[in-house]
Design an enzyme around this catalytic site. Sequence first.
Site, PDB file in Angstrom:
ATOM      1  N   TYR A  29      13.473  17.638  21.818  1.00 35.44           N
ATOM      2  CA  TYR A  29      12.067  17.913  22.160  1.00 35.44           C
ATOM      3  C   TYR A  29      11.604  19.211  21.498  1.00 35.44           C
ATOM      4  CZ  TYR A  29       7.939  18.055  25.253  1.00 35.44           C
ATOM      5  OH  TYR A  29       6.655  18.069  25.769  1.00 35.44           O
TER       6      TYR A  29
ATOM      7  N   SER B 266       3.428  21.644  22.527  1.00 36.48           N
ATOM      8  CA  SER B 266       3.963  22.099  23.819  1.00 36.48           C
ATOM      9  C   SER B 266       4.276  23.583  23.675  1.00 36.48           C
ATOM     10  CB  SER B 266       5.256  21.328  24.112  1.00 36.48           C
ATOM     11  OG  SER B 266       6.012  21.945  25.147  1.00 36.48           O
TER      12      SER B 266
END
Length: 260
Positions: free
Chosen positions: A155, A142
């Site tokens: 995350y 990401s």
Amino acid sequence: MLTGKTALITGSTSGIGLAMAQALARQGVNIMLNGFGDPDEIEALRAGMEKDCGVRVGYQFADLAKGDDAAALVRRTESEFGGVDILVNNAGIQHTAPTQDFPLEKWDAIIAVNLSAAFHTIRAALPGMQSRDWGRIINVASVHGLVASIDKAAYVAAKHGIVGLTKVVALENAQRHITCNAICPGWVRTPLVQAQIEKRAEAVGGTVEEGARDLVREKQPSQRFVMPENLAALAVFLCTEAADGITGASLPMDGGWTAQ
Ligand code: NAD
């Protein structure tokens, strides 16, 4: 050129993973699907892909929060298809909260699914790739593997971790025809971000569409969501011989997010 190879794509019942499975299947790659969902819908997906693309498509349930399940998923793919040539670690989950309030069980789950599962599948798949001297490992990281945002402790930690893991695996296999790369998407409109869109809509007092626009505008200069199909095209390219020299890289597709 990829015809007859086998790809295992984790979290391929939805979103980015599904687009990657479809794109690889269209290149003649046999596919092992994995992910949660309604069994009838998954079977329809599996059978449809097999028919449309003329390749073998399997599905194997595995809860990637469990290391043993992740390793067993690789072994099952090897026994059904004869090997795992392409491994896409894509399954992921999200939860947002300030660090001091971050639920412990959410931290553990995100680290397990978004980071440790990739270690377990790579560890299990490498011996086969090494014996054939060919492999492609793609980790769907990401932008949050490269930069941070508030409220995403687990995350961001997991995605930075998978970028590091990508580099180690790349270096250890650099002299073989095995590459390991990370793809770093910006905002992509999938079920994973739906809760954040709804939260933002509430915060700005607007519709869900206004929430989505506001969220993208904040960080992504293109002001457009990245399309799963475009991420899938990048994954296919990384599997080609032309990409033999790309390894250990973290490739953003983020509408300019990390250029700022
Ligand atoms: P998604 O929710 O559409 O898909 C996630 C997939 O992972 C689903 O198939 C789901 O069933 C599976 N999954 C979740 N937990 C699992 C578990 N314990 N075991 C097995 N499978 C599990 O989300 P997506 O947006 O397509 O996400 C795919 C990847 O892309 C994730 O790693 C995510 O972090 C990453 N990503 C997404 C975005 C975005 O904006 N959507 C941005 C950057 C990175």
